[in-house]
Each structure stands twice: as C-alpha cells, then as structure tokens.
Design an enzyme around this catalytic site. Sequence first.
Site, PDB file in Angstrom:
ATOM      1  N   GLU A 174       0.808  -1.227   0.000  1.00 24.85           N
ATOM      2  CA  GLU A 174       0.000   0.000   0.000  1.00 24.85           C
ATOM      3  C   GLU A 174       0.845   1.283   0.000  1.00 24.85           C
ATOM      4  OE1 GLU A 174      -2.711  -0.601   3.265  1.00 24.85           O
ATOM      5  OE2 GLU A 174      -3.458  -2.474   2.427  1.00 24.85           O
ATOM      6  N   ASN A 216       2.223  -4.489  -3.482  1.00 28.01           N
ATOM      7  CA  ASN A 216       0.837  -4.911  -3.280  1.00 28.01           C
ATOM      8  C   ASN A 216      -0.003  -3.668  -2.978  1.00 28.01           C
ATOM      9  OD1 ASN A 216      -1.058  -7.082  -2.858  1.00 28.01           O
ATOM     10  ND2 ASN A 216      -0.894  -6.762  -0.645  1.00 28.01           N
ATOM     11  N   HIS A 252     -10.276  -6.088  -2.449  1.00 32.61           N
ATOM     12  CA  HIS A 252     -11.311  -6.130  -1.408  1.00 32.61           C
ATOM     13  C   HIS A 252     -12.553  -5.449  -1.983  1.00 32.61           C
ATOM     14  CE1 HIS A 252      -8.569  -7.608   1.632  1.00 32.61           C
ATOM     15  NE2 HIS A 252      -7.702  -6.665   1.299  1.00 32.61           N
ATOM     16  N   GLU A 280      -5.660 -10.505  -2.244  1.00 29.92           N
ATOM     17  CA  GLU A 280      -6.454 -10.428  -1.001  1.00 29.92           C
ATOM     18  C   GLU A 280      -7.952 -10.393  -1.316  1.00 29.92           C
ATOM     19  OE1 GLU A 280      -5.154  -7.294   1.627  1.00 29.92           O
ATOM     20  OE2 GLU A 280      -3.042  -7.610   1.138  1.00 29.92           O
ATOM     21  N   ASP A 282     -11.706 -10.559  -1.341  1.00 26.88           N
ATOM     22  CA  ASP A 282     -12.937 -10.870  -0.615  1.00 26.88           C
ATOM     23  C   ASP A 282     -14.045  -9.973  -1.156  1.00 26.88           C
ATOM     24  OD1 ASP A 282     -12.294  -8.473   0.773  1.00 26.88           O
ATOM     25  OD2 ASP A 282     -11.668  -9.547   2.573  1.00 26.88           O
TER      26      ASP A 282
HETATM   27  O1  9MR Z   1      -6.763  -9.227   7.650  1.00 26.83           O
HETATM   28  C1  9MR Z   1      -5.902  -8.443   8.444  1.00 26.83           C
HETATM   29  C2  9MR Z   1      -6.581  -8.142   9.779  1.00 26.83           C
HETATM   30  O2  9MR Z   1      -6.710  -9.330  10.538  1.00 26.83           O
HETATM   31  C3  9MR Z   1      -5.774  -7.111  10.545  1.00 26.83           C
HETATM   32  O3  9MR Z   1      -6.489  -6.743  11.711  1.00 26.83           O
HETATM   33  C4  9MR Z   1      -5.534  -5.898   9.664  1.00 26.83           C
HETATM   34  C5  9MR Z   1      -4.714  -4.887  10.423  1.00 26.83           C
HETATM   35  O4  9MR Z   1      -4.384  -3.800   9.688  1.00 26.83           O
HETATM   36  O5  9MR Z   1      -4.860  -6.287   8.484  1.00 26.83           O
HETATM   37  C6  9MR Z   1      -5.621  -7.155   7.702  1.00 26.83           C
HETATM   38  O6  9MR Z   1      -4.963  -7.470   6.500  1.00 26.83           O
HETATM   39  C7  9MR Z   1      -4.706  -6.371   5.618  1.00 26.83           C
HETATM   40  C8  9MR Z   1      -3.530  -6.736   4.767  1.00 26.83           C
HETATM   41  O7  9MR Z   1      -2.441  -7.105   5.583  1.00 26.83           O
HETATM   42  C9  9MR Z   1      -3.159  -5.619   3.820  1.00 26.83           C
HETATM   43  N1  9MR Z   1      -4.265  -5.179   3.020  1.00 26.83           N
HETATM   44  C10 9MR Z   1      -5.477  -4.879   3.765  1.00 26.83           C
HETATM   45  C11 9MR Z   1      -5.858  -6.062   4.652  1.00 26.83           C
HETATM   46  C12 9MR Z   1      -7.153  -5.771   5.347  1.00 26.83           C
HETATM   47  O8  9MR Z   1      -6.990  -4.682   6.216  1.00 26.83           O
END
Ligand code: 9MR
Length: 375
Positions: A174, A216, A252, A280, A282
């Site tokens: 990001e 990413n 997402h 990622e 969903d």
């Molecule tokens: O799925 C992850 C969640 O369990 C955590 O609480 C969160 C914390 O920032 O991060 C989520 O995963 C993220 C990923 O690492 C990067 N892209 C966004 C995802 C969703 O926030």
Amino acid sequence: MSHRALRGRSPASAGAVALVVLCGAVALVVTAALVLAVPGQEHTEGDLPELASARGVDLGVAVAVAPLREDAAYREVVTGNYTSVSAENTMKWDSVQPRRGAFDWGGPDTVVDFAESNGLRMRGHTLLWHNQQPQWLSEGAYGADELREIVRSHTDALVGRYEGRIGAWDVINEPMADEGGAIRDNLWYRVLGENYIAEALWMAHEADPRARLYVNEFGIEGGGTKADAFYTLIADLMERGVPLHGIGFQSHFIVGQVPEDLAENMRRYTDLGLEVAVTELDVRIPEPVTDARLQEQARDYRRVVEACLEVEGCQGVTVWGVDDGHSWIPDWFPGYTAATPFDADYDAKPARAAMVEALARRARQGGAIRGAAAV
Ligand code: 9MR
C-alpha cells in the site's frame, strides 16, 4: 467409449465425452468437478486445487495462526481447496519483531511448516507497510541511516530465514495514499524518501535472490487517479531496473462492484514484463445476507478468477480469509459480512462453486494449459 455409446446423447454431452477422450486426465478432472459443483452443495474435496493446477494458476488463501494450530476443520478447508497460502498477520513487523532485535518465529514457522507439509506454495506478507508496526519502530524517531539498517536487518532475518521456501513476497504494501495520486506519507517515506521502495526491493532481492518480489496495493483494480499514479510509479521502477517481479491487486470488493476493467488494468503491468496476482480477494455483503446476494457474490468471485485466467501472466488468486468466521470484514466494516467462499461453519457457499466453474469452464474451452505456477 465406443461411437455407439455416443448415439442418442445430446450434442453437448457427446461433446463432453469427446473432450474426455481427447484431453484425457485433465478433462476427466474438469468433468468430475462440474458434476460435483452444485451451488450451495457442501464440500467437494480436492477439485479446486486440481483445477487450478491444470490451469497453471495458484488459488491461495490467507491463514491465521491460532485456528491453523487448533482447528482441524479449518486446516481441511485450506488443504482441500487451495494450492498456496499467505500469512494474514503473523509475518508483519509487530508479530515478527515486537521488540528491537527480538524476533518471534513461532507464528511464521507454523504457517510455513503447514504449507510445506501439505504441498502448498507460500506467499510472504508483508515487509514495509504503515500498519501493524511495533511501538519501538513507529515511535523511534530514527534518522535515515539507522532506519535503513533496521529495514535491512528485518528483511535479512525474515526473508533470509525462509529463503527458497517462500516463493513470493509482498515487499511493499500500500505505497499509495488511500485516495488520489500521492505516495503514502508513511514512516518509510518520511525518513528515507520515495526511494525507500527501490531500496527495500533491493534488500529483499539480496536476502533471497530467487523470490518473486511484489508491490501490493488496493484501489488499483479499476481505473482512476490512484491506479494511474501507481502505474507511473511502477513503470519508473521497471525503467530503473529495480528487482520487481509482480503487482498484487488486493481486490477487497463490495458485492456487485467488481470493476469491469480488472483484466485490462492487470494487462497494463504484464505489458511491462511483470506478473500480477490477485492477493487479497474478498467480496463483502451488506447485511442481511440473502440468497440473491450470495448468488451475486458468487458471480463476483467467478469474474475475478476469469479475469486472472484471461491475463497471461496472472499468477493466481488469493482469497483473504478461510471462512466468514475468520474474516477481518465484520470488525472493519460494521454492517458488512460474509465476504469469503465458506461460511462460519466451514460449509461451502455459492462463491466456491463459482470458482470451480470459472476454472473448469475455461479449461473446457480449450485454453492453453499454463506451465506450473511458480509463486
Ligand atoms: O486481515 C488483516 C486483519 O486481521 C488485521 O487486523 C488488519 C490490520 O491492519 O490487516 C488485515 O490485512 C490487511 C492486509 O495485511 C493488507 N491489506 C489490507 C488487509 C485488510 O486490512
């Protein structure tokens, strides 16, 4: 199968039989999967990994450490449906290096060992991100030289520990601001400047020269200001010969909102000589969850898998979370839920059958079988 046996069948089923004869084992797998893949039907073991492998793509899933250790049913969903795994949280800084110089390998080892013992490929997630940083790092007030050393030792430790065992790394996560076209104003950018991206990629390359290194990002799946600015950033890195191999499209989505131009946006990067991956995926549903919305979600999952299959150089699709009971969505988007292909009881939802359909249908259309995907 004799010609006689074909008489009296519908042209479609005769065609399917002919395909079995022609294509042998691959078509057998495909046909079996189609027969089994009734939307909403419980669990059809084995078919998704085989179909994905036959298409030369990975179908991956993000896993959490606790259920991986404690819940056999959770593990079965992973091994029965996917070909690769990402660590959802346990390879992030706050888990791996909670105190400076003190590394915790418990979670990462659990995930990597699980992947290896089940023949699953691994994606590493993630090295430089603005979230989930330990306090010592985010409040450290380091100068450039010291921060650079911190990044290097973290990268050497983490990427080096799994050298040759983790095929691809999200080195940068990001890097763009949430919206608009600016580089994100994070710790790395503030202290090291924009070149932190190239520097981190070089460090990761040195730690594991064979790993596929990714940037990413989210919000680049459709066109727009952010997508265009990100493309410019990536094109510049390529121009400069930085060791970058792939672009992760996080993906997402909200149900019904998969961008029409997803494949087109992926092609921009494959045209630069990069691979791409959906990293990622969903598809969140606003409550209440109805059958109609689950069907719409299934179409969305199918479209994303189809987009990946359309793009030569799309390495695969990773779903973000094994099941709806272990998904980040309800905590982060109140009012939304049910974003993964399995419900909280681990029963398959229509989205799972839709992924089967996407993989099987394209194989039946006779598309080229790709070589083994090297995550
Ligand atoms: O799925 C992850 C969640 O369990 C955590 O609480 C969160 C914390 O920032 O991060 C989520 O995963 C993220 C990923 O690492 C990067 N892209 C966004 C995802 C969703 O926030």
